[in-house]
Motif scaffolding. Sequence first.
Motif, PDB file in Angstrom:
ATOM      1  N   VAL A 187     -17.762  65.428  51.733  1.00  0.00           N
ATOM      2  CA  VAL A 187     -19.107  64.854  51.719  1.00  0.00           C
ATOM      3  C   VAL A 187     -19.723  64.990  50.333  1.00  0.00           C
ATOM      4  CG1 VAL A 187     -20.216  67.022  52.423  1.00  0.00           C
ATOM      5  CG2 VAL A 187     -21.356  64.839  52.898  1.00  0.00           C
ATOM      6  N   ILE A 188     -20.531  63.991  49.967  1.00  0.00           N
ATOM      7  CA  ILE A 188     -21.400  64.082  48.789  1.00  0.00           C
ATOM      8  C   ILE A 188     -22.827  63.997  49.307  1.00  0.00           C
ATOM      9  CG2 ILE A 188     -22.044  63.112  46.556  1.00  0.00           C
ATOM     10  CD1 ILE A 188     -19.316  61.748  46.467  1.00  0.00           C
ATOM     11  N   ARG A 189     -23.648  64.969  48.933  1.00  0.00           N
ATOM     12  CA  ARG A 189     -25.034  64.997  49.413  1.00  0.00           C
ATOM     13  C   ARG A 189     -25.964  65.219  48.224  1.00  0.00           C
ATOM     14  NH1 ARG A 189     -24.393  68.418  52.958  1.00  0.00           N
ATOM     15  NH2 ARG A 189     -24.323  67.072  54.800  1.00  0.00           N
ATOM     16  N   LEU A 190     -26.974  64.357  48.108  1.00  0.00           N
ATOM     17  CA  LEU A 190     -27.934  64.434  47.017  1.00  0.00           C
ATOM     18  C   LEU A 190     -29.213  65.120  47.481  1.00  0.00           C
ATOM     19  CD1 LEU A 190     -27.631  60.793  45.597  1.00  0.00           C
ATOM     20  CD2 LEU A 190     -26.244  62.805  45.037  1.00  0.00           C
ATOM     21  N   ALA A 191     -29.915  65.733  46.545  1.00  0.00           N
ATOM     22  CA  ALA A 191     -31.230  66.289  46.849  1.00  0.00           C
ATOM     23  C   ALA A 191     -32.207  65.150  47.110  1.00  0.00           C
ATOM     24  CB  ALA A 191     -31.712  67.146  45.678  1.00  0.00           C
ATOM     25  N   ALA A 192     -33.278  65.445  47.819  1.00  0.00           N
ATOM     26  CA  ALA A 192     -34.270  64.425  48.160  1.00  0.00           C
ATOM     27  C   ALA A 192     -34.812  63.763  46.896  1.00  0.00           C
ATOM     28  CB  ALA A 192     -35.417  65.060  48.950  1.00  0.00           C
ATOM     29  N   GLY A 193     -34.803  62.432  46.879  1.00  0.00           N
ATOM     30  CA  GLY A 193     -35.345  61.679  45.759  1.00  0.00           C
ATOM     31  C   GLY A 193     -34.383  61.470  44.608  1.00  0.00           C
ATOM     32  N   LEU A 194     -33.222  62.110  44.649  1.00  0.00           N
ATOM     33  CA  LEU A 194     -32.264  62.005  43.547  1.00  0.00           C
ATOM     34  C   LEU A 194     -31.350  60.805  43.753  1.00  0.00           C
ATOM     35  CD1 LEU A 194     -30.878  63.155  41.007  1.00  0.00           C
ATOM     36  CD2 LEU A 194     -29.483  64.578  42.524  1.00  0.00           C
ATOM     37  N   ARG A 195     -31.187  60.004  42.705  1.00  0.00           N
ATOM     38  CA  ARG A 195     -30.215  58.909  42.689  1.00  0.00           C
ATOM     39  C   ARG A 195     -29.433  58.999  41.388  1.00  0.00           C
ATOM     40  NH1 ARG A 195     -32.503  53.507  42.896  1.00  0.00           N
ATOM     41  NH2 ARG A 195     -34.145  54.377  41.575  1.00  0.00           N
ATOM     42  N   LEU A 196     -28.182  58.584  41.436  1.00  0.00           N
ATOM     43  CA  LEU A 196     -27.282  58.801  40.307  1.00  0.00           C
ATOM     44  C   LEU A 196     -26.933  57.505  39.590  1.00  0.00           C
ATOM     45  CD1 LEU A 196     -24.730  61.312  41.899  1.00  0.00           C
ATOM     46  CD2 LEU A 196     -26.882  61.823  40.714  1.00  0.00           C
ATOM     47  N   ASP A 197     -26.826  57.606  38.277  1.00  0.00           N
ATOM     48  CA  ASP A 197     -26.247  56.568  37.427  1.00  0.00           C
ATOM     49  C   ASP A 197     -25.157  57.239  36.609  1.00  0.00           C
ATOM     50  OD1 ASP A 197     -26.462  53.832  35.868  1.00  0.00           O
ATOM     51  OD2 ASP A 197     -26.411  55.420  34.356  1.00  0.00           O
ATOM     52  N   LEU A 198     -23.940  56.732  36.691  1.00  0.00           N
ATOM     53  CA  LEU A 198     -22.809  57.374  36.028  1.00  0.00           C
ATOM     54  C   LEU A 198     -22.505  56.769  34.661  1.00  0.00           C
ATOM     55  CD1 LEU A 198     -20.432  57.770  39.116  1.00  0.00           C
ATOM     56  CD2 LEU A 198     -22.023  59.448  38.143  1.00  0.00           C
ATOM     57  N   GLY A 199     -23.403  55.897  34.182  1.00  0.00           N
ATOM     58  CA  GLY A 199     -23.137  55.207  32.928  1.00  0.00           C
ATOM     59  C   GLY A 199     -23.001  56.117  31.726  1.00  0.00           C
ATOM     60  N   GLY A 200     -23.588  57.311  31.773  1.00  0.00           N
ATOM     61  CA  GLY A 200     -23.530  58.199  30.622  1.00  0.00           C
ATOM     62  C   GLY A 200     -22.201  58.888  30.423  1.00  0.00           C
ATOM     63  N   THR A 201     -21.365  58.912  31.467  1.00  0.00           N
ATOM     64  CA  THR A 201     -20.088  59.626  31.363  1.00  0.00           C
ATOM     65  C   THR A 201     -18.905  58.857  31.929  1.00  0.00           C
ATOM     66  OG1 THR A 201     -20.547  60.733  33.479  1.00  0.00           O
ATOM     67  CG2 THR A 201     -21.173  61.913  31.461  1.00  0.00           C
ATOM     68  N   ALA A 202     -19.149  57.847  32.755  1.00  0.00           N
ATOM     69  CA  ALA A 202     -18.055  57.259  33.532  1.00  0.00           C
ATOM     70  C   ALA A 202     -17.117  56.391  32.707  1.00  0.00           C
ATOM     71  CB  ALA A 202     -18.609  56.447  34.696  1.00  0.00           C
ATOM     72  N   LYS A 203     -17.647  55.657  31.726  1.00  0.00           N
ATOM     73  CA  LYS A 203     -16.775  54.699  31.036  1.00  0.00           C
ATOM     74  C   LYS A 203     -15.655  55.402  30.281  1.00  0.00           C
ATOM     75  CE  LYS A 203     -18.412  51.984  27.809  1.00  0.00           C
ATOM     76  NZ  LYS A 203     -18.996  50.835  27.080  1.00  0.00           N
ATOM     77  N   SER A 204     -15.986  56.451  29.542  1.00  0.00           N
ATOM     78  CA  SER A 204     -14.935  57.183  28.829  1.00  0.00           C
ATOM     79  C   SER A 204     -14.008  57.885  29.815  1.00  0.00           C
ATOM     80  CB  SER A 204     -15.552  58.197  27.865  1.00  0.00           C
ATOM     81  OG  SER A 204     -16.318  59.167  28.567  1.00  0.00           O
ATOM     82  N   TRP A 205     -14.577  58.371  30.933  1.00  0.00           N
ATOM     83  CA  TRP A 205     -13.769  59.040  31.952  1.00  0.00           C
ATOM     84  C   TRP A 205     -12.779  58.063  32.578  1.00  0.00           C
ATOM     85  CZ3 TRP A 205     -13.272  58.471  37.305  1.00  0.00           C
ATOM     86  CH2 TRP A 205     -12.649  59.533  37.972  1.00  0.00           C
ATOM     87  N   ILE A 206     -13.233  56.847  32.864  1.00  0.00           N
ATOM     88  CA  ILE A 206     -12.347  55.828  33.427  1.00  0.00           C
ATOM     89  C   ILE A 206     -11.271  55.443  32.419  1.00  0.00           C
ATOM     90  CG2 ILE A 206     -12.245  53.424  34.195  1.00  0.00           C
ATOM     91  CD1 ILE A 206     -15.044  53.843  35.414  1.00  0.00           C
ATOM     92  N   ALA A 207     -11.661  55.262  31.152  1.00  0.00           N
ATOM     93  CA  ALA A 207     -10.684  54.893  30.125  1.00  0.00           C
ATOM     94  C   ALA A 207      -9.622  55.975  29.973  1.00  0.00           C
ATOM     95  CB  ALA A 207     -11.395  54.647  28.798  1.00  0.00           C
ATOM     96  N   GLU A 208     -10.055  57.234  29.977  1.00  0.00           N
ATOM     97  CA  GLU A 208      -9.105  58.336  29.834  1.00  0.00           C
ATOM     98  C   GLU A 208      -8.171  58.395  31.042  1.00  0.00           C
ATOM     99  OE1 GLU A 208      -9.470  63.142  29.213  1.00  0.00           O
ATOM    100  OE2 GLU A 208     -10.903  61.836  28.187  1.00  0.00           O
ATOM    101  N   ARG A 209      -8.717  58.153  32.215  1.00  0.00           N
ATOM    102  CA  ARG A 209      -7.907  58.154  33.436  1.00  0.00           C
ATOM    103  C   ARG A 209      -6.893  57.006  33.408  1.00  0.00           C
ATOM    104  NH1 ARG A 209      -8.955  59.636  38.987  1.00  0.00           N
ATOM    105  NH2 ARG A 209      -7.891  58.232  40.430  1.00  0.00           N
TER     106      ARG A 209
END
Length: 345
Positions: A187-209
């Motif tokens: 499960v992934i569970r967020l705190a109330a009111g929290l929403r995520l944007d992965l743009g700050g880390t995901a692109k390099s992570w995807i490229a490396e993967r």
Amino acid sequence: MAKAAEPQGLAGPSPGSVSSLRHADASRRTDRQRSPGCAVRHGTHLRSLHFRAAPDRGGEQARRPPGAWQEVSRTLSLHALGSQIVIQGEGAEAAACEIEQAEALLTRFQASPLTELNARGVLRAPPGILVEAIGHALSVARETSGLVTPAVLTALEVAGYAQAIGERRGTAATVLDTSEVVCTPEVIRLAAGLRLDLGGTAKSWIAERAFTRISGDGFINAGGDLITRQSAAFAVEIAHPLGGTPLYLDCPAGTWGVATSSTLKRAWEGGHHLIDPRTARPLESDLIQVTVVANCPTNAEVLTKLAFLDTGMLDELQGNAQVYAYDRAGQFWIRSWKVWQKMET
């Protein structure tokens, strides 16, 4: 090269421990400690192989159908992750598939497991890639004391980057703490009111993967994020953000990551996409573009953001990575020995 006054930036929190970010995998520690040893020079490139280090322009979020690739001279090109992706090397097709599959799961611009998580606050039996990508983003947030965090989605929307660049949604934002996020294979569970944007880390992570699919010499150039493995020396072109003459970094053979971030790209009147979580607003800095050469693109991408946000933490994390920047006047700087050194161009 003469020392000059350091570009002014916003003061930040005291730096924390970042050793695990530099050496996330003990088996790769020796490799990650190697210095790129790049040399800066002017003029045209002299190497038979060179890459252009420039931030992606962004803007277009519509995805091409999976497999809509273009092959030119042994180089495969596709549009994904809001950028034009260029892949070269044995296994390029498999790497392209990896990128497209990851984008479909991690995008916030179309229906995806990430948008479902943000809407509901909880996602049971999440895809493994989403668990890994969020886990990476949370690890970076911890090790940078929240300066590089995925909790900036609301701030991005308020600033003017909702579904399209320049589109505002909402009137006020705060960047919430991510320490209470639950992220497990179950499960992934967020705190109330929290929403995520992965743009700050995901692109390099995807490229490396995806680069694990490439054998022998090759590269993945994903807009502002590059990972390359070369058996001979090569050059990286640093594009001038104001249209001036580019500079070139002569790099030794090996596997390297290069990342470039800019406040001039993915920008609109009154804002840009780089959020300062301390103010929940687009960051303010005398720098307008930062390029980092490191042993992997995920480290390089984090360092580009810290160069804008907090040079104290940048110095803690930099290690042997090389950090280059342009300021608003178009002056070129190198971060060395915990100071900015000006290079005449």
